[in-house]
Write a protein that holds these residues in place. Sequence first.
Motif, PDB file in Angstrom:
ATOM      1  N   UNK A   2       0.769  -1.349  -0.012  1.00 54.10           N
ATOM      2  CA  UNK A   2      -0.001  -0.091   0.177  1.00 54.10           C
ATOM      3  C   UNK A   2       0.877   1.230  -0.284  1.00 54.10           C
ATOM      4  N   UNK A   3       2.266   1.166   0.727  1.00 53.06           N
ATOM      5  CA  UNK A   3       2.970   2.341   0.608  1.00 53.06           C
ATOM      6  C   UNK A   3       3.372   2.890  -0.790  1.00 53.06           C
ATOM      7  N   UNK A   4       3.304   1.835  -1.619  1.00 51.53           N
ATOM      8  CA  UNK A   4       3.939   2.220  -2.874  1.00 51.53           C
ATOM      9  C   UNK A   4       3.111   3.532  -3.661  1.00 51.53           C
ATOM     10  N   UNK A   5       1.805   3.006  -3.787  1.00 45.70           N
ATOM     11  CA  UNK A   5       0.725   4.112  -4.410  1.00 45.70           C
ATOM     12  C   UNK A   5       0.755   5.511  -3.770  1.00 45.70           C
ATOM     13  N   UNK A   6       0.892   5.177  -2.374  1.00 42.87           N
ATOM     14  CA  UNK A   6       1.198   6.457  -1.561  1.00 42.87           C
ATOM     15  C   UNK A   6       2.234   7.323  -1.761  1.00 42.87           C
ATOM     16  N   UNK A   7       3.309   6.389  -1.875  1.00 43.26           N
ATOM     17  CA  UNK A   7       4.762   7.335  -1.928  1.00 43.26           C
ATOM     18  C   UNK A   7       4.799   7.797  -3.424  1.00 43.26           C
ATOM     19  N   UNK A   8       3.910   7.050  -4.498  1.00 42.76           N
ATOM     20  CA  UNK A   8       3.744   7.783  -5.688  1.00 42.76           C
ATOM     21  C   UNK A   8       3.253   9.115  -5.897  1.00 42.76           C
ATOM     22  N   UNK A   9       1.991   9.034  -5.011  1.00 43.21           N
ATOM     23  CA  UNK A   9       1.346  10.338  -5.119  1.00 43.21           C
ATOM     24  C   UNK A   9       2.041  11.505  -4.378  1.00 43.21           C
ATOM     25  N   UNK A  10       2.862  11.181  -3.385  1.00 47.91           N
ATOM     26  CA  UNK A  10       3.554  12.365  -2.574  1.00 47.91           C
ATOM     27  C   UNK A  10       4.714  12.790  -3.805  1.00 47.91           C
ATOM     28  N   UNK A  11       5.293  11.807  -4.369  1.00 45.13           N
ATOM     29  CA  UNK A  11       6.405  12.027  -5.274  1.00 45.13           C
ATOM     30  C   UNK A  11       6.117  13.044  -6.322  1.00 45.13           C
ATOM     31  N   UNK A  12       4.797  12.708  -6.835  1.00 41.64           N
ATOM     32  CA  UNK A  12       4.279  13.427  -8.072  1.00 41.64           C
ATOM     33  C   UNK A  12       3.975  14.801  -7.514  1.00 41.64           C
ATOM     34  N   UNK A  13       3.468  14.913  -6.464  1.00 42.06           N
ATOM     35  CA  UNK A  13       3.124  16.128  -6.011  1.00 42.06           C
ATOM     36  C   UNK A  13       4.138  17.142  -5.774  1.00 42.06           C
ATOM     37  N   UNK A  14       5.364  16.600  -5.114  1.00 38.51           N
ATOM     38  CA  UNK A  14       6.456  17.216  -4.894  1.00 38.51           C
ATOM     39  C   UNK A  14       7.059  17.613  -6.105  1.00 38.51           C
ATOM     40  N   UNK A  15       7.108  16.732  -7.179  1.00 35.84           N
ATOM     41  CA  UNK A  15       7.852  16.855  -8.592  1.00 35.84           C
ATOM     42  C   UNK A  15       7.103  18.043  -9.375  1.00 35.84           C
ATOM     43  N   UNK A  16       5.923  18.051  -9.257  1.00 37.74           N
ATOM     44  CA  UNK A  16       5.280  19.282  -9.824  1.00 37.74           C
ATOM     45  C   UNK A  16       5.589  20.582  -9.234  1.00 37.74           C
ATOM     46  N   UNK A  17       5.788  20.500  -7.896  1.00 40.77           N
ATOM     47  CA  UNK A  17       6.250  22.031  -7.509  1.00 40.77           C
ATOM     48  C   UNK A  17       7.434  22.288  -7.875  1.00 40.77           C
ATOM     49  N   UNK A  18       8.420  21.114  -7.750  1.00 38.40           N
ATOM     50  CA  UNK A  18       9.589  21.484  -8.105  1.00 38.40           C
ATOM     51  C   UNK A  18       9.822  21.640  -9.547  1.00 38.40           C
ATOM     52  N   UNK A  19       9.163  21.162 -10.527  1.00 38.92           N
ATOM     53  CA  UNK A  19       9.221  21.779 -11.891  1.00 38.92           C
ATOM     54  C   UNK A  19       8.978  23.245 -12.045  1.00 38.92           C
ATOM     55  N   UNK A  20       7.802  23.570 -11.422  1.00 37.69           N
ATOM     56  CA  UNK A  20       7.386  25.065 -11.458  1.00 37.69           C
ATOM     57  C   UNK A  20       8.567  25.969 -10.846  1.00 37.69           C
ATOM     58  N   UNK A  21       8.974  25.430  -9.670  1.00 39.02           N
ATOM     59  CA  UNK A  21      10.167  26.103  -9.237  1.00 39.02           C
ATOM     60  C   UNK A  21      11.734  25.948 -10.009  1.00 39.02           C
TER      61      UNK A  21
END
Length: 235
Positions: free
Chosen positions: A163-182
Amino acid sequence: MLAGFLDTLAGGGGLLTVPALMMSGIPPVAALATNKLQASTGTATASYLMIKNKKVSWLEIKPLMLFAFLGAAAGTVLIQFIDTQILSFVIPLVILLIGLYFLLAPTPNENSRQAKISPKNYQRLVVPSIGCYDGLFGPGTGSFFVLAGVSLNGRGFIDATAIAKPLNFATNMASLLVFLVAGQVIWVLGIIMLLGQIIGARLGSRCLFSIKVAYLRGLVVLMCFAMLVKYVLTL
């Protein structure tokens, strides 16, 4: 590739990649951002295989992923305003604490047990809190999701790891999107790491349900202390 393999099994791949990036001279925020590019691919691969093979229920995991995403997005926005010297101190401290926990805590078993908090509180409080940590720092997030799943949500260790895998995927994608904008991602390095993550995640997904819990625990402890020693020696 090794980080992707170990991350799928034990949830600690960032304990290898983030300190390694920082030890190569990359600034802490850029290291976190570049790590998210490759880590999101690894967790995406692992999540797809877990859902495809019906090890995780999509209907059950979808709302948890949403709250994990929101928590990580908030944490990633906040990290843009934190002094990078603080990160240089906090990251090795987090590595030490995770290693000590897995070394000293009782070995979790593979059987489910009674949850200590309600599913509603777990979804709305625990999951976004871990997501916020991932947005702020990142290393060990998968391990935190596993620990929370076992100790608070009553999951068996293997089930919590899946279960941790899709949760970690969601957090990674959220962070990646913000870092891309920055504009914090180092693309060439991130893409090279990304290819290794795909291979490692596929290999790890095949081994997850055939490996003993004690071995997973040992992998996390070994990664934590090996990277901590290496990090201290480079200071």
